[in-house]
Motif scaffolding. Sequence first.
Motif, PDB file in Angstrom:
ATOM      1  N   ALA A 197      15.143  21.455  62.616  1.00  0.00           N
ATOM      2  CA  ALA A 197      15.639  22.678  62.018  1.00  0.00           C
ATOM      3  C   ALA A 197      15.453  22.644  60.493  1.00  0.00           C
ATOM      4  CB  ALA A 197      17.095  22.888  62.371  1.00  0.00           C
ATOM      5  N   ARG A 198      15.543  21.468  59.920  1.00  0.00           N
ATOM      6  CA  ARG A 198      15.380  21.341  58.471  1.00  0.00           C
ATOM      7  C   ARG A 198      13.964  21.718  58.056  1.00  0.00           C
ATOM      8  NH1 ARG A 198      16.840  18.282  53.749  1.00  0.00           N
ATOM      9  NH2 ARG A 198      15.464  19.189  52.213  1.00  0.00           N
ATOM     10  N   ARG A 199      12.971  21.224  58.797  1.00  0.00           N
ATOM     11  CA  ARG A 199      11.591  21.545  58.439  1.00  0.00           C
ATOM     12  C   ARG A 199      11.311  23.028  58.616  1.00  0.00           C
ATOM     13  NH1 ARG A 199       7.316  16.804  59.731  1.00  0.00           N
ATOM     14  NH2 ARG A 199       8.334  15.257  58.419  1.00  0.00           N
ATOM     15  N   PHE A 200      11.911  23.648  59.629  1.00  0.00           N
ATOM     16  CA  PHE A 200      11.741  25.085  59.800  1.00  0.00           C
ATOM     17  C   PHE A 200      12.319  25.824  58.599  1.00  0.00           C
ATOM     18  CE2 PHE A 200      13.531  29.183  61.092  1.00  0.00           C
ATOM     19  CZ  PHE A 200      12.352  29.851  61.374  1.00  0.00           C
ATOM     20  N   ALA A 201      13.490  25.402  58.158  1.00  0.00           N
ATOM     21  CA  ALA A 201      14.119  26.044  57.003  1.00  0.00           C
ATOM     22  C   ALA A 201      13.251  25.900  55.755  1.00  0.00           C
ATOM     23  CB  ALA A 201      15.500  25.449  56.755  1.00  0.00           C
ATOM     24  N   ASP A 202      12.587  24.758  55.631  1.00  0.00           N
ATOM     25  CA  ASP A 202      11.737  24.528  54.465  1.00  0.00           C
ATOM     26  C   ASP A 202      10.418  25.287  54.532  1.00  0.00           C
ATOM     27  OD1 ASP A 202      13.665  22.838  53.474  1.00  0.00           O
ATOM     28  OD2 ASP A 202      12.624  21.004  54.068  1.00  0.00           O
ATOM     29  N   THR A 203       9.817  25.367  55.736  1.00  0.00           N
ATOM     30  CA  THR A 203       8.456  25.902  55.857  1.00  0.00           C
ATOM     31  C   THR A 203       8.371  27.262  56.548  1.00  0.00           C
ATOM     32  OG1 THR A 203       8.057  24.846  57.998  1.00  0.00           O
ATOM     33  CG2 THR A 203       7.527  23.570  56.007  1.00  0.00           C
ATOM     34  N   GLN A 204       9.395  27.627  57.304  1.00  0.00           N
ATOM     35  CA  GLN A 204       9.406  28.846  58.120  1.00  0.00           C
ATOM     36  C   GLN A 204       8.309  28.826  59.192  1.00  0.00           C
ATOM     37  OE1 GLN A 204      11.903  31.259  57.878  1.00  0.00           O
ATOM     38  NE2 GLN A 204      12.718  29.632  56.597  1.00  0.00           N
ATOM     39  N   ASP A 205       7.831  27.648  59.554  1.00  0.00           N
ATOM     40  CA  ASP A 205       6.828  27.482  60.599  1.00  0.00           C
ATOM     41  C   ASP A 205       7.553  27.322  61.935  1.00  0.00           C
ATOM     42  OD1 ASP A 205       4.767  26.824  62.297  1.00  0.00           O
ATOM     43  OD2 ASP A 205       3.948  25.244  61.024  1.00  0.00           O
ATOM     44  N   SER A 206       7.331  28.251  62.858  1.00  0.00           N
ATOM     45  CA  SER A 206       8.072  28.260  64.118  1.00  0.00           C
ATOM     46  C   SER A 206       7.763  27.062  65.011  1.00  0.00           C
ATOM     47  CB  SER A 206       7.799  29.553  64.885  1.00  0.00           C
ATOM     48  OG  SER A 206       6.442  29.614  65.277  1.00  0.00           O
ATOM     49  N   ARG A 207       6.668  26.355  64.747  1.00  0.00           N
ATOM     50  CA  ARG A 207       6.370  25.166  65.558  1.00  0.00           C
ATOM     51  C   ARG A 207       7.471  24.117  65.429  1.00  0.00           C
ATOM     52  NH1 ARG A 207      -0.023  23.706  65.421  1.00  0.00           N
ATOM     53  NH2 ARG A 207      -0.754  25.748  66.070  1.00  0.00           N
ATOM     54  N   HIS A 208       8.149  24.096  64.295  1.00  0.00           N
ATOM     55  CA  HIS A 208       9.228  23.130  64.130  1.00  0.00           C
ATOM     56  C   HIS A 208      10.396  23.454  65.061  1.00  0.00           C
ATOM     57  CE1 HIS A 208       7.193  21.137  60.914  1.00  0.00           C
ATOM     58  NE2 HIS A 208       7.108  22.251  60.216  1.00  0.00           N
ATOM     59  N   LEU A 209      10.635  24.724  65.313  1.00  0.00           N
ATOM     60  CA  LEU A 209      11.688  25.086  66.269  1.00  0.00           C
ATOM     61  C   LEU A 209      11.288  24.719  67.687  1.00  0.00           C
ATOM     62  CD1 LEU A 209      12.932  28.533  64.938  1.00  0.00           C
ATOM     63  CD2 LEU A 209      13.994  26.289  64.684  1.00  0.00           C
ATOM     64  N   TRP A 210      10.007  24.902  68.014  1.00  0.00           N
ATOM     65  CA  TRP A 210       9.527  24.508  69.342  1.00  0.00           C
ATOM     66  C   TRP A 210       9.630  22.993  69.515  1.00  0.00           C
ATOM     67  CZ3 TRP A 210       9.160  27.862  73.067  1.00  0.00           C
ATOM     68  CH2 TRP A 210       8.927  29.185  72.765  1.00  0.00           C
ATOM     69  N   ASN A 211       9.377  22.248  68.463  1.00  0.00           N
ATOM     70  CA  ASN A 211       9.517  20.792  68.524  1.00  0.00           C
ATOM     71  C   ASN A 211      10.986  20.413  68.702  1.00  0.00           C
ATOM     72  OD1 ASN A 211       8.485  18.153  68.473  1.00  0.00           O
ATOM     73  ND2 ASN A 211       8.878  17.964  66.292  1.00  0.00           N
ATOM     74  N   LEU A 212      11.874  21.123  68.040  1.00  0.00           N
ATOM     75  CA  LEU A 212      13.305  20.906  68.234  1.00  0.00           C
ATOM     76  C   LEU A 212      13.682  21.165  69.688  1.00  0.00           C
ATOM     77  CD1 LEU A 212      16.195  20.427  67.109  1.00  0.00           C
ATOM     78  CD2 LEU A 212      16.255  22.876  66.608  1.00  0.00           C
ATOM     79  N   GLY A 213      13.051  22.173  70.288  1.00  0.00           N
ATOM     80  CA  GLY A 213      13.296  22.467  71.703  1.00  0.00           C
ATOM     81  C   GLY A 213      12.956  21.303  72.610  1.00  0.00           C
TER      82      GLY A 213
END
Length: 81
Positions: free
Chosen positions: A1-17
């Motif tokens: 979630a931190r990387r998504f907040a920094d980059t806004q790249d949705s792949r980070h949310l999928w990785n969190l999933g």
Amino acid sequence: ARRFADTQDSRHLWNLGKYTASLLVIVVTSTSSSTGSIIVVSTIATLYAAVWDVFLDWGLGLPGISRLWSRARQRLSPASC
């Protein structure tokens, strides 16, 4: 979630999933007596992690997928050791 907040790249949310699905297996296994639900949740988590690792982390099998997500790009140079 931190990387998504920094980059806004949705792949980070999928990785969190992927990690959330794995943790869900532990929760369902410890709280459910239904073998069917344990099998379903375990199968989904395993398939999710396998597909993510093969196609996105390792960059195998999908032409045109950037090696950005590949572990090979994250190697340390000898000077940084």
